[in-house]
Design a protein around this motif. Structure first.
Motif, PDB file in Angstrom:
ATOM      1  N   ALA A 140      22.046 -50.665   9.660  1.00  0.00           N
ATOM      2  CA  ALA A 140      22.305 -50.023   8.362  1.00  0.00           C
ATOM      3  C   ALA A 140      22.614 -51.073   7.294  1.00  0.00           C
ATOM      4  O   ALA A 140      22.145 -50.973   6.156  1.00  0.00           O
ATOM      5  CB  ALA A 140      23.464 -49.030   8.480  1.00  0.00           C
ATOM      6  N   GLY A 141      23.380 -52.087   7.674  1.00  0.00           N
ATOM      7  CA  GLY A 141      23.675 -53.181   6.755  1.00  0.00           C
ATOM      8  C   GLY A 141      22.420 -53.953   6.375  1.00  0.00           C
ATOM      9  O   GLY A 141      22.198 -54.288   5.211  1.00  0.00           O
ATOM     10  N   LEU A 142      21.581 -54.200   7.389  1.00  0.00           N
ATOM     11  CA  LEU A 142      20.301 -54.869   7.121  1.00  0.00           C
ATOM     12  C   LEU A 142      19.485 -54.054   6.127  1.00  0.00           C
ATOM     13  O   LEU A 142      18.870 -54.612   5.209  1.00  0.00           O
ATOM     14  CB  LEU A 142      19.495 -55.054   8.405  1.00  0.00           C
ATOM     15  N   GLY A 143      19.486 -52.744   6.300  1.00  0.00           N
ATOM     16  CA  GLY A 143      18.720 -51.878   5.409  1.00  0.00           C
ATOM     17  C   GLY A 143      19.148 -51.996   3.963  1.00  0.00           C
ATOM     18  O   GLY A 143      18.310 -52.033   3.054  1.00  0.00           O
ATOM     19  N   VAL A 144      20.459 -52.074   3.739  1.00  0.00           N
ATOM     20  CA  VAL A 144      20.964 -52.219   2.365  1.00  0.00           C
ATOM     21  C   VAL A 144      20.503 -53.553   1.772  1.00  0.00           C
ATOM     22  O   VAL A 144      20.047 -53.614   0.627  1.00  0.00           O
ATOM     23  CB  VAL A 144      22.504 -52.099   2.323  1.00  0.00           C
ATOM     24  N   LEU A 145      20.586 -54.626   2.555  1.00  0.00           N
ATOM     25  CA  LEU A 145      20.143 -55.934   2.051  1.00  0.00           C
ATOM     26  C   LEU A 145      18.647 -55.935   1.776  1.00  0.00           C
ATOM     27  O   LEU A 145      18.193 -56.554   0.795  1.00  0.00           O
ATOM     28  CB  LEU A 145      20.524 -57.043   3.033  1.00  0.00           C
ATOM     29  N   ILE A 146      17.867 -55.250   2.602  1.00  0.00           N
ATOM     30  CA  ILE A 146      16.421 -55.171   2.365  1.00  0.00           C
ATOM     31  C   ILE A 146      16.130 -54.402   1.073  1.00  0.00           C
ATOM     32  O   ILE A 146      15.236 -54.773   0.311  1.00  0.00           O
ATOM     33  CB  ILE A 146      15.708 -54.547   3.584  1.00  0.00           C
ATOM     34  N   GLU A 147      16.911 -53.360   0.812  1.00  0.00           N
ATOM     35  CA  GLU A 147      16.752 -52.624  -0.452  1.00  0.00           C
ATOM     36  C   GLU A 147      16.984 -53.547  -1.653  1.00  0.00           C
ATOM     37  O   GLU A 147      16.234 -53.502  -2.631  1.00  0.00           O
ATOM     38  CB  GLU A 147      17.733 -51.453  -0.522  1.00  0.00           C
ATOM     39  N   VAL A 148      18.042 -54.360  -1.577  1.00  0.00           N
ATOM     40  CA  VAL A 148      18.330 -55.309  -2.662  1.00  0.00           C
ATOM     41  C   VAL A 148      17.177 -56.295  -2.794  1.00  0.00           C
ATOM     42  O   VAL A 148      16.702 -56.575  -3.902  1.00  0.00           O
ATOM     43  CB  VAL A 148      19.663 -56.057  -2.418  1.00  0.00           C
ATOM     44  N   TYR A 149      16.702 -56.818  -1.657  1.00  0.00           N
ATOM     45  CA  TYR A 149      15.580 -57.764  -1.674  1.00  0.00           C
ATOM     46  C   TYR A 149      14.362 -57.149  -2.360  1.00  0.00           C
ATOM     47  O   TYR A 149      13.737 -57.771  -3.229  1.00  0.00           O
ATOM     48  CB  TYR A 149      15.228 -58.206  -0.248  1.00  0.00           C
ATOM     49  N   LYS A 150      14.004 -55.929  -1.973  1.00  0.00           N
ATOM     50  CA  LYS A 150      12.815 -55.283  -2.547  1.00  0.00           C
ATOM     51  C   LYS A 150      12.970 -55.070  -4.049  1.00  0.00           C
ATOM     52  O   LYS A 150      12.019 -55.273  -4.803  1.00  0.00           O
ATOM     53  CB  LYS A 150      12.552 -53.947  -1.847  1.00  0.00           C
ATOM     54  N   ARG A 151      14.154 -54.646  -4.463  1.00  0.00           N
ATOM     55  CA  ARG A 151      14.404 -54.420  -5.897  1.00  0.00           C
ATOM     56  C   ARG A 151      14.253 -55.730  -6.676  1.00  0.00           C
ATOM     57  O   ARG A 151      13.600 -55.778  -7.710  1.00  0.00           O
ATOM     58  CB  ARG A 151      15.796 -53.819  -6.090  1.00  0.00           C
ATOM     59  N   LEU A 152      14.868 -56.794  -6.162  1.00  0.00           N
ATOM     60  CA  LEU A 152      14.803 -58.087  -6.851  1.00  0.00           C
ATOM     61  C   LEU A 152      13.383 -58.656  -6.824  1.00  0.00           C
ATOM     62  O   LEU A 152      12.892 -59.154  -7.834  1.00  0.00           O
ATOM     63  CB  LEU A 152      15.779 -59.076  -6.211  1.00  0.00           C
ATOM     64  N   HIS A 153      12.751 -58.579  -5.657  1.00  0.00           N
ATOM     65  CA  HIS A 153      11.394 -59.113  -5.501  1.00  0.00           C
ATOM     66  C   HIS A 153      10.434 -58.434  -6.484  1.00  0.00           C
ATOM     67  O   HIS A 153       9.573 -59.082  -7.080  1.00  0.00           O
ATOM     68  CB  HIS A 153      10.933 -58.918  -4.053  1.00  0.00           C
ATOM     69  N   GLY A 154      10.613 -57.137  -6.673  1.00  0.00           N
ATOM     70  CA  GLY A 154       9.776 -56.384  -7.607  1.00  0.00           C
ATOM     71  C   GLY A 154       9.943 -56.824  -9.049  1.00  0.00           C
ATOM     72  O   GLY A 154       9.066 -56.599  -9.889  1.00  0.00           O
ATOM     73  N   LYS A 155      11.084 -57.469  -9.341  1.00  0.00           N
ATOM     74  CA  LYS A 155      11.354 -57.974 -10.692  1.00  0.00           C
ATOM     75  C   LYS A 155      11.087 -59.473 -10.800  1.00  0.00           C
ATOM     76  O   LYS A 155      11.446 -60.097 -11.789  1.00  0.00           O
ATOM     77  CB  LYS A 155      12.819 -57.710 -11.067  1.00  0.00           C
TER      78      LYS A 155
END
Length: 95
Positions: free
Chosen positions: A51-66
């Motif tokens: 679950a923690g990994l999932g939250v970090l992946i969400e942050v990664y995807k959001r930042l990567h998209g920007k």
């Protein structure tokens, strides 16, 4: 110890304690404002679940998209192993 999220000046976020499913919603909320390149200092992160990994992946995807970057530094061996088991060292920048 529950998870503590410390967002510092200059783009560093410290994660301290245990990052599991019970902490995921609060962490997601705390990290929702991170919108620029960031370094996560995990030197005091004792444990991370999927679950923690999932939250970090969400942050990664959001930042990567920007067009922004995300680095993970100072991982304890047991925490680094979780990223390895999940195959995330191929996706995330881990130093």
């Amino acid at each position: 110890m529950m998870l503590e999220v410390r967002i510092m000046e200059g783009g560093t976020v410290h994660l301290l304690g245990r990052f599991d499913a019970s902490q995921a919603a609060a962490a997601r909320q705390a990290l929702s404002g991170v919108d620029r390149s960031v370094t996560f200092d995990l030197s005091e992160l004792e444990y991370i679940s999927s679950a923690g990994l999932g939250v970090l992946i969400e942050v990664y995807k959001r930042l990567h998209g920007k067009g922004q970057t995300m680095r993970l530094v100072k991982l304890r061996p047991n925490v680094k192993a979780v990223f390895g088991f999940a195959g995330l060292e191929k996706v995330l920048t881990i130093e």
